[in-house]
Design a protein around this motif. Structure first.
Motif, PDB file in Angstrom:
ATOM      1  N   GLY A  92      76.929 -87.523 -88.094  1.00 49.51           N
ATOM      2  CA  GLY A  92      77.653 -88.252 -86.901  1.00 49.51           C
ATOM      3  C   GLY A  92      76.632 -89.066 -86.297  1.00 49.51           C
ATOM      4  O   GLY A  92      76.946 -90.551 -86.040  1.00 49.51           O
ATOM      5  N   VAL A 149      80.228 -92.976 -94.736  1.00 53.28           N
ATOM      6  CA  VAL A 149      79.963 -91.418 -94.752  1.00 53.28           C
ATOM      7  C   VAL A 149      78.678 -91.108 -95.784  1.00 53.28           C
ATOM      8  O   VAL A 149      77.962 -90.597 -95.651  1.00 53.28           O
ATOM      9  CB  VAL A 149      81.039 -90.537 -94.812  1.00 53.28           C
ATOM     10  CG1 VAL A 149      80.661 -89.120 -94.622  1.00 53.28           C
ATOM     11  CG2 VAL A 149      81.907 -90.820 -93.577  1.00 53.28           C
ATOM     12  N   TYR A 172      85.067 -87.209 -90.617  1.00 53.93           N
ATOM     13  CA  TYR A 172      84.793 -88.530 -90.105  1.00 53.93           C
ATOM     14  C   TYR A 172      85.640 -89.687 -90.934  1.00 53.93           C
ATOM     15  O   TYR A 172      85.668 -90.753 -90.204  1.00 53.93           O
ATOM     16  CB  TYR A 172      83.400 -89.028 -90.296  1.00 53.93           C
ATOM     17  CG  TYR A 172      82.502 -88.256 -89.613  1.00 53.93           C
ATOM     18  CD1 TYR A 172      82.564 -88.333 -88.263  1.00 53.93           C
ATOM     19  CD2 TYR A 172      81.581 -87.313 -89.931  1.00 53.93           C
ATOM     20  CE1 TYR A 172      81.766 -87.648 -87.159  1.00 53.93           C
ATOM     21  CE2 TYR A 172      80.605 -86.526 -89.004  1.00 53.93           C
ATOM     22  CZ  TYR A 172      80.796 -86.981 -87.752  1.00 53.93           C
ATOM     23  OH  TYR A 172      80.115 -86.205 -86.736  1.00 53.93           O
TER      24      TYR A 172
END
Length: 137
Positions: free
Chosen positions: A20, A38, A61
């Motif tokens: 993140g 990602v 995500y």
């Protein structure tokens, strides 16, 4: 020939937090990140040692549709709901169970697609929600 995704990271909270942070630094805060974003964040993280298990971060995500599209293109067989449930359970049962302290973490709940529920796709949704709630208690 289809392949299965790599095993989940053991320390899910630390993994999700690290990925993140890279995503926010590289792309700003967004509701969803593209699977390739990602994947690149995973490669830039301390977690990358030649083994790519970034699809576990994708389940957290990326959007459900992007996740499915990515896996259809790669031929990997991965279940978004199952993987997201496992990742969120991993966050909730970590030793420092206050997973909301992860900076800039927006947990998306669109994977609980209640439109599908009302279209008759009830198989397993109760177990998924129950599993998450059990992990939070």
């Amino acid at each position: 020939m289809a392949t299965s995704c790599a095993p989940a990271p053991i320390n899910k909270k630390e993994y999700i937090s690290d990925i993140g942070k890279v995503l926010v630094k590289e792309h700003g805060k967004k509701q969803f990140y593209e699977p390739e974003e990602v994947k690149k964040a995973h490669r830039k993280s301390k977690w990358y040692d030649g083994l790519d298990f970034s699809c576990w971060a994708m389940s957290t995500y990326s959007s459900h549709s992007d996740f499915d599209r990515y896996h259809q293109e790669t031929g990997e067989i991965c279940d978004y709901t199952q993987m997201k449930t496992e990742m969120l359970n991993g966050l909730s049962v970590s030793p420092n169970s206050d997973w909301m302290d992860i900076p800039d973490l927006d947990i998306d709940t669109s994977w609980l697609d209640f439109g599908d529920v009302f279209d008759g796709v009830l198989d397993g949704i109760g177990d998924v929600i129950s599993g998450i709630l059990d992990g939070l208690s």
